[in-house]
Design an enzyme around this catalytic site. Structure first.
Site, PDB file in Angstrom:
ATOM      1  N   ASN A  62       9.197  -1.186  -2.730  1.00 29.57           N
ATOM      2  CA  ASN A  62       8.381  -1.611  -1.591  1.00 29.57           C
ATOM      3  C   ASN A  62       8.831  -0.856  -0.345  1.00 29.57           C
ATOM      4  O   ASN A  62      10.002  -0.511  -0.187  1.00 29.57           O
ATOM      5  CB  ASN A  62       8.420  -3.133  -1.393  1.00 29.57           C
ATOM      6  N   GLU A  64       8.245  -1.173   3.704  1.00 28.77           N
ATOM      7  CA  GLU A  64       7.711  -1.938   4.826  1.00 28.77           C
ATOM      8  C   GLU A  64       7.514  -1.046   6.044  1.00 28.77           C
ATOM      9  O   GLU A  64       7.965   0.104   6.079  1.00 28.77           O
ATOM     10  CB  GLU A  64       8.662  -3.096   5.164  1.00 28.77           C
ATOM     11  N   ALA A  66       6.918  -1.464  10.612  1.00 25.17           N
ATOM     12  CA  ALA A  66       6.886  -2.359  11.766  1.00 25.17           C
ATOM     13  C   ALA A  66       5.475  -2.905  11.997  1.00 25.17           C
ATOM     14  O   ALA A  66       5.305  -4.030  12.445  1.00 25.17           O
ATOM     15  CB  ALA A  66       7.400  -1.647  13.009  1.00 25.17           C
ATOM     16  N   GLU A  75       4.975  -2.030  -6.984  1.00 24.67           N
ATOM     17  CA  GLU A  75       4.078  -1.743  -8.111  1.00 24.67           C
ATOM     18  C   GLU A  75       3.031  -0.698  -7.727  1.00 24.67           C
ATOM     19  O   GLU A  75       2.780   0.246  -8.482  1.00 24.67           O
ATOM     20  CB  GLU A  75       3.361  -3.027  -8.575  1.00 24.67           C
TER      21      GLU A  75
END
Length: 165
Positions: A62, A64, A66, A75
């Site tokens: 994953n 991320e 801001a 996935e």
């Protein structure tokens, strides 16, 4: 009116020790991949390792941002990388694990709704089921033989077809 139901069928293992050697290795790799996730906001690191039909493995984590909705799940990162690097090779199995830096990491994890839809389309594209091995860093392991079981009544390209008279 007719009432219908749909069941999900899966294997539940007490831990990694009862998996086949290949599945255990894939899950260990997914657990290791959590270290490479970029999760400075949620502190919830997810790793996915995809086993392709040609024997290659592709890793996704994953990522991320801001601007929170811009992030992408492990996935989908893995499926995008596999599709880019090996566009004509189906995915056979995906192992998914996570490390919750602020809590427990011992329960199996399941793909989110966006990932379920992406898995469904990927399966349809290749006309081949994708097995899922779902776990945390420790504890129970769930193995699902076909990712479509996670998205009953899924939306697909067949729903977008139209016929002219």
């Amino acid at each position: 009116m007719e009432l219908r139901s749909q069941q999900i069928i899966f294997e539940e293992h007490t831990d990694i020790s009862s998996l086949s050697p290949a599945d255990a290795a894939l899950l260990r790799a997914a657990r290791e991949a959590t270290k490479h996730a970029y999760a400075p906001y949620s502190h919830f690191r997810v790793g996915a390792v995809l086993q392709l039909a040609n024997g290659k493995q592709v890793v996704g984590t994953n990522q991320e941002n801001a601007s929170y909705p811009v992030g992408i799940c492990a996935e989908r990162t893995g499926l995008s990388a596999a599709s880019s690097q090996y566009p004509d090779v189906p995915v056979q199995t995906i192992a998914v694990s996570y490390h919750n830096e602020q809590g427990d990491s011992s329960r199996p994890i399941s793909p989110c709704g966006l990932c379920r839809q992406t898995l469904a389309e990927y399966q349809q594209r290749f006309r081949a089921p994708i097995r899922l091995i779902l776990s945390g860093l420790t504890g129970k392991v769930i193995v699902i033989g076909d990712a479509l079981q996670l998205l009953p009544l899924s939306f697909s390209s067949d729903d977008m077809k139209y016929f002219s008279l």
